[in-house]
Design a protein around this motif. Structure first.
Motif, PDB file in Angstrom:
ATOM      1  N   HIS A   1       5.498  -4.228  -0.799  1.00 51.34           N
ATOM      2  CA  HIS A   1       6.646  -3.932  -1.796  1.00 51.34           C
ATOM      3  C   HIS A   1       6.306  -3.006  -2.722  1.00 51.34           C
ATOM      4  N   LEU A   2       5.150  -3.129  -3.310  1.00 51.44           N
ATOM      5  CA  LEU A   2       4.512  -2.076  -4.511  1.00 51.44           C
ATOM      6  C   LEU A   2       4.165  -0.770  -3.809  1.00 51.44           C
ATOM      7  N   LEU A   3       3.579  -0.795  -2.735  1.00 46.96           N
ATOM      8  CA  LEU A   3       3.269   0.281  -1.971  1.00 46.96           C
ATOM      9  C   LEU A   3       4.528   1.095  -1.486  1.00 46.96           C
TER      10      LEU A   3
ATOM     11  N   GLY B   1      -0.702  14.974   2.740  1.00 44.33           N
ATOM     12  CA  GLY B   1       0.528  15.575   2.769  1.00 44.33           C
ATOM     13  C   GLY B   1       1.481  14.141   2.963  1.00 44.33           C
ATOM     14  N   PRO B   2       2.885  14.036   3.301  1.00 44.28           N
ATOM     15  CA  PRO B   2       3.742  13.174   3.571  1.00 44.28           C
ATOM     16  C   PRO B   2       3.379  12.291   4.747  1.00 44.28           C
ATOM     17  N   GLU B   3       2.755  12.762   5.862  1.00 42.23           N
ATOM     18  CA  GLU B   3       2.408  11.865   6.774  1.00 42.23           C
ATOM     19  C   GLU B   3       1.364  11.104   6.604  1.00 42.23           C
ATOM     20  N   GLY B   4       0.294  11.692   5.929  1.00 44.02           N
ATOM     21  CA  GLY B   4      -0.764  11.041   5.607  1.00 44.02           C
ATOM     22  C   GLY B   4      -0.453   9.692   4.528  1.00 44.02           C
ATOM     23  N   LEU B   5       0.319  10.138   3.527  1.00 45.03           N
ATOM     24  CA  LEU B   5       0.885   9.040   2.486  1.00 45.03           C
ATOM     25  C   LEU B   5       1.700   8.090   3.369  1.00 45.03           C
ATOM     26  N   ALA B   6       2.369   8.214   4.193  1.00 47.69           N
ATOM     27  CA  ALA B   6       3.077   7.387   5.047  1.00 47.69           C
ATOM     28  C   ALA B   6       1.963   6.493   5.859  1.00 47.69           C
ATOM     29  N   ALA B   7       0.776   6.793   6.035  1.00 45.29           N
ATOM     30  CA  ALA B   7       0.106   5.989   6.976  1.00 45.29           C
ATOM     31  C   ALA B   7      -0.996   5.397   6.094  1.00 45.29           C
ATOM     32  N   LEU B   8      -0.988   5.355   4.681  1.00 47.58           N
ATOM     33  CA  LEU B   8      -1.729   4.647   3.830  1.00 47.58           C
ATOM     34  C   LEU B   8      -1.167   3.168   3.857  1.00 47.58           C
TER      35      LEU B   8
END
Length: 346
Positions: free
Chosen positions: A194-196, A217-224
């Motif tokens: 939820h927080l992430l 970048g946006p794709e790397g962020l989404a993968a965290l």
């Protein structure tokens, strides 16, 4: 158990003692209406924070002030924020919540965000309140991330260097590394996701617009997939830390409790699902100015009791009792059980 530790008098209702039930209950119970006045507070570096002032405000310029700092991705809409501002206003206090940068209605200007050890904005706000209301007694309260930040602030700047009569630290992740590890396990992953998700939704548009000096970048962020991974890739480099471990070590307030000179009440539940058990055994003995009240149950910023024939916030009631005790006109800081210390000695 050291003298600074005391058993909190919180008792959960029968059938509602589970730590996850306690954590989630405030989100489904009726809340006071949030009547607030918004203010943009300009900061020395050209950025700003948004303040929410509880309405109506006291007419007297020397009315005591409660300044509240919210948790990770919190706001004036957080249940605890409404409860605590409402209870302070009901006592005749001037009550204000500071949104951390980017947590109000508007994205902040500068290529940065906020973090658990970011004390400068809170210190600036307290200084501004000191100029506006020089005769008013001021108390600060911090919840979760805001509680860690506040504990760090009063350890570094408390006593005679900060215009506060006292501080209240609630459900704070005082060991950030251990709390990040706890949130990545078992049911606590629900809270982490939820927080992430909230952090990613806020950060993704800024990365897409190339507003931030980050390698990701946006794709790397989404993968965290964890808060630790997010802090390593975003929080730490954005705010001058050498990775998540460096951030956690330098921003955690628990090791600083022995240095606190300002009267500080710490409220914590030992079953908080955001924290490892026996959290305070990890830290040095707190100073004589710190009172830690530990509840066996209560969850994370939960503390829902049964009172007056309905579920009610023990947290709001405990904070109200402390505010009333600290507002006594004789210059004494009062703790439950009759213990007092002089404000001039703190």
């Amino acid at each position: 158990m050291v003298d600074s530790w005391h058993a909190a008098d919180f008792r959960p209702p029968a059938g509602l003692a589970n730590r996850h039930v306690q954590t989630l209950l405030p989100r489904v119970l009726p809340l006071p209406v949030a009547r607030t006045r918004q203010e943009i507070l300009e900061l020395p570096d050209g950025d700003f924070v948004e303040l929410a002032w509880s309405q109506p405000e006291p007419s007297s310029a020397d009315a005591p002030i409660l300044v509240l700092f919210h948790g990770l991705e919190g706001s004036i809409e957080s249940p605890y924020a409404r409860e605590l501002l409402n209870v302070a206003a009901g006592l005749g206090w001037r009550a204000v919540l500071m949104h951390f940068r980017g947590c109000g209605e508007h994205p902040n200007r500068l290529p940065r965000a906020y973090h658990s050890g970011d004390t400068a904005d809170a210190c600036w706000l307290i200084g501004q309140l000191s100029h506006r209301y020089p005769e008013a007694m001021k108390v600060a309260a911090g919840v979760s991330l805001g509680g860690n930040m506040l504990a760090k602030l009063v350890a570094e700047r408390g006593g005679q260097d900060l215009d506060l009569a006292g501080a209240i630290v609630i459900s704070a992740p005082l060991d950030l590394a251990a709390c990040a590890d706890t949130l990545s396990q078992g049911f606590a992953r629900v809270y982490e996701r939820h927080l992430l998700g909230s952090l990613k939704r806020k950060m993704a548009p800024r990365l897409a617009r190339d507003e931030l000096p980050l390698a990701i970048g946006p794709e790397g962020l989404a993968a965290l997939d964890s808060l630790r991974a997010y802090d390593d890739a975003v929080t730490a480099p954005l705010h001058g830390f050498d990775g998540a471990e460096d951030y956690y070590r330098r921003a955690s307030a628990g090791p600083l409790l022995a240095e606190v000179a300002l009267p500080t009440l710490v409220l914590h539940a030992d079953d908080d699902p955001f924290m490892p058990p026996a959290l305070f055994e990890r830290f040095p003995t707190p100073s004589a100015a710190v009172r830690v009240e530990l509840a066996r149950r209560g969850g994370h910023v939960g503390f829902v009791e049964w009172r007056g024939g309905r579920p009610s916030s023990w947290l709001a009631r405990r904070v109200a009792c402390q505010l009333e005790a600290w507002a006594a006109p004789d210059g004494l800081v009062r703790w439950p059980g009759g213990q007092t210390i002089s404000r001039s000695d703190s």
